[in-house]
Design a protein around this motif. Sequence first.
Motif, mmCIF file in Angstrom:
data_model
loop_
_atom_site.group_PDB
_atom_site.id
_atom_site.type_symbol
_atom_site.label_atom_id
_atom_site.label_comp_id
_atom_site.label_asym_id
_atom_site.label_seq_id
_atom_site.Cartn_x
_atom_site.Cartn_y
_atom_site.Cartn_z
ATOM 1 N N HIS A 1 16.603 38.563 -31.478
ATOM 2 C CA HIS A 1 17.909 38.962 -31.794
ATOM 3 C C HIS A 1 18.108 38.289 -33.223
ATOM 4 O O HIS A 1 17.904 37.287 -33.792
ATOM 5 C CB HIS A 1 18.999 38.064 -30.907
ATOM 6 C CG HIS A 1 19.093 38.461 -29.416
ATOM 7 N ND1 HIS A 1 20.257 39.261 -29.283
ATOM 8 C CD2 HIS A 1 18.227 38.828 -28.388
ATOM 9 C CE1 HIS A 1 20.207 39.604 -27.858
ATOM 10 N NE2 HIS A 1 19.027 39.350 -27.403
ATOM 11 N N GLU A 2 19.007 39.237 -33.976
ATOM 12 C CA GLU A 2 19.438 39.090 -35.361
ATOM 13 C C GLU A 2 20.221 37.621 -35.348
ATOM 14 O O GLU A 2 19.974 36.948 -36.374
ATOM 15 C CB GLU A 2 20.083 40.116 -35.705
ATOM 16 C CG GLU A 2 20.533 40.008 -37.462
ATOM 17 C CD GLU A 2 21.195 41.180 -37.608
ATOM 18 O OE1 GLU A 2 21.861 40.988 -38.910
ATOM 19 O OE2 GLU A 2 21.183 42.053 -37.365
ATOM 20 N N ASP A 3 21.255 37.489 -34.480
ATOM 21 C CA ASP A 3 21.906 36.279 -34.589
ATOM 22 C C ASP A 3 21.069 34.873 -34.287
ATOM 23 O O ASP A 3 21.211 33.751 -34.930
ATOM 24 C CB ASP A 3 23.014 36.021 -33.314
ATOM 25 C CG ASP A 3 24.070 37.340 -33.469
ATOM 26 O OD1 ASP A 3 24.252 37.687 -35.011
ATOM 27 O OD2 ASP A 3 24.630 37.648 -32.671
ATOM 28 N N THR A 4 20.163 35.189 -33.501
ATOM 29 C CA THR A 4 18.942 33.970 -33.318
ATOM 30 C C THR A 4 18.328 33.529 -34.652
ATOM 31 O O THR A 4 18.164 32.207 -35.374
ATOM 32 C CB THR A 4 18.299 34.286 -32.331
ATOM 33 O OG1 THR A 4 18.714 34.304 -30.953
ATOM 34 C CG2 THR A 4 17.160 33.011 -31.891
ATOM 35 N N LEU A 5 17.996 34.630 -35.180
ATOM 36 C CA LEU A 5 17.054 34.413 -36.779
ATOM 37 C C LEU A 5 18.295 33.766 -37.687
ATOM 38 O O LEU A 5 17.844 32.819 -38.364
ATOM 39 C CB LEU A 5 16.879 35.713 -37.028
ATOM 40 C CG LEU A 5 16.014 35.908 -38.680
ATOM 41 C CD1 LEU A 5 15.011 34.876 -38.602
ATOM 42 C CD2 LEU A 5 15.776 37.191 -38.928
ATOM 43 N N LYS A 6 19.467 34.421 -37.578
ATOM 44 C CA LYS A 6 20.489 33.897 -38.857
ATOM 45 C C LYS A 6 20.866 32.499 -38.446
ATOM 46 O O LYS A 6 20.830 31.581 -39.373
ATOM 47 C CB LYS A 6 21.716 34.400 -38.616
ATOM 48 C CG LYS A 6 21.744 36.009 -39.315
ATOM 49 C CD LYS A 6 22.713 36.902 -38.886
ATOM 50 C CE LYS A 6 22.988 38.083 -39.582
ATOM 51 N NZ LYS A 6 24.269 38.830 -39.486
ATOM 52 N N MET A 7 20.647 32.160 -37.138
ATOM 53 C CA MET A 7 21.165 30.764 -36.757
ATOM 54 C C MET A 7 19.910 29.844 -37.248
ATOM 55 O O MET A 7 20.335 28.725 -37.695
ATOM 56 C CB MET A 7 21.263 30.332 -35.465
ATOM 57 C CG MET A 7 21.498 29.108 -34.781
ATOM 58 S SD MET A 7 21.480 28.844 -32.920
ATOM 59 C CE MET A 7 19.766 29.381 -32.903
ATOM 60 N N HIS A 8 19.035 30.191 -37.042
ATOM 61 C CA HIS A 8 17.618 29.337 -37.501
ATOM 62 C C HIS A 8 17.503 29.199 -39.085
ATOM 63 O O HIS A 8 17.167 28.009 -39.638
ATOM 64 C CB HIS A 8 16.255 29.973 -36.826
ATOM 65 C CG HIS A 8 16.258 29.367 -35.417
ATOM 66 N ND1 HIS A 8 16.456 28.096 -34.806
ATOM 67 C CD2 HIS A 8 15.992 30.221 -34.307
ATOM 68 C CE1 HIS A 8 16.282 28.136 -33.526
ATOM 69 N NE2 HIS A 8 16.106 29.493 -33.311
ATOM 70 N N VAL A 9 17.812 30.231 -39.655
ATOM 71 C CA VAL A 9 17.639 30.467 -41.138
ATOM 72 C C VAL A 9 18.721 29.380 -41.697
ATOM 73 O O VAL A 9 18.398 28.496 -42.476
ATOM 74 C CB VAL A 9 17.784 31.596 -41.684
ATOM 75 C CG1 VAL A 9 18.121 31.760 -43.312
ATOM 76 C CG2 VAL A 9 16.528 32.559 -41.296
ATOM 77 N N GLU A 10 19.906 29.484 -41.199
ATOM 78 C CA GLU A 10 20.967 28.535 -41.647
ATOM 79 C C GLU A 10 20.630 27.136 -41.323
ATOM 80 O O GLU A 10 21.017 26.263 -42.294
ATOM 81 C CB GLU A 10 22.400 28.889 -40.943
ATOM 82 C CG GLU A 10 22.933 30.194 -41.555
ATOM 83 C CD GLU A 10 24.169 30.736 -40.496
ATOM 84 O OE1 GLU A 10 24.549 29.833 -39.612
ATOM 85 O OE2 GLU A 10 24.632 31.827 -40.893
ATOM 86 N N ASN A 11 20.095 26.812 -40.243
ATOM 87 C CA ASN A 11 19.839 25.384 -39.770
ATOM 88 C C ASN A 11 18.576 24.766 -40.739
ATOM 89 O O ASN A 11 18.930 23.618 -41.200
ATOM 90 C CB ASN A 11 19.331 25.497 -38.293
ATOM 91 C CG ASN A 11 20.397 25.498 -37.368
ATOM 92 O OD1 ASN A 11 21.626 25.450 -37.774
ATOM 93 N ND2 ASN A 11 20.197 25.807 -36.023
ATOM 94 N N VAL A 12 17.755 25.493 -41.021
ATOM 95 C CA VAL A 12 16.539 25.083 -41.886
ATOM 96 C C VAL A 12 17.249 24.956 -43.254
ATOM 97 O O VAL A 12 16.773 23.748 -43.893
ATOM 98 C CB VAL A 12 15.346 26.206 -41.848
ATOM 99 C CG1 VAL A 12 14.467 25.869 -42.966
ATOM 100 C CG2 VAL A 12 14.814 26.336 -40.587
ATOM 101 N N LEU A 13 18.022 26.028 -43.843
ATOM 102 C CA LEU A 13 18.565 25.660 -45.266
ATOM 103 C C LEU A 13 19.509 24.561 -45.197
ATOM 104 O O LEU A 13 19.483 23.693 -46.150
ATOM 105 C CB LEU A 13 19.035 27.068 -45.565
ATOM 106 C CG LEU A 13 18.396 28.203 -45.755
ATOM 107 C CD1 LEU A 13 19.254 29.304 -46.152
ATOM 108 C CD2 LEU A 13 17.471 27.955 -46.805
ATOM 109 N N THR A 14 20.226 24.368 -44.083
ATOM 110 C CA THR A 14 21.097 23.146 -44.248
ATOM 111 C C THR A 14 20.236 21.828 -44.212
ATOM 112 O O THR A 14 20.764 21.039 -44.879
ATOM 113 C CB THR A 14 21.913 23.169 -42.888
ATOM 114 O OG1 THR A 14 23.004 24.246 -42.978
ATOM 115 C CG2 THR A 14 22.924 21.874 -42.862
#
Length: 110
Positions: A58-71
């Motif tokens: 899921h694209e939303d799952t990818l976005k969530m993980h990218v945001e978490n890693v960047l944060t």
Amino acid sequence: MRANKVQHLLQDNDIKFWGNDIWPGNSPDLNVAECIGSIIKDEVETKMLSETEYNRYHEDTLKMHVENVLTSMEEDTELLETLLCSYPSRLRAVKNTNGRHRILIVFIKQ
């Protein structure tokens, strides 16, 4: 090929400029952004692999993980400091290999 032509053009016109022996290669060992990008990619991949197979794509799952890693990286000032402080040793390593990429050889005792 084009870089060699430019170097010869500069030499032929007696223009003093860094030669291929001084100019650093396009090495990921010298590029801090490449190191950070690689770290982000590895961490996001690890998180994506921990997902159930259904959520993994899921694209939303990818976005969530990218945001978490960047944060989490924003708060990790040691990472950037370590990468920047390690630059002289990475530069020496590239110089010692005449601009070639470093190859890590791991021996496994059997």
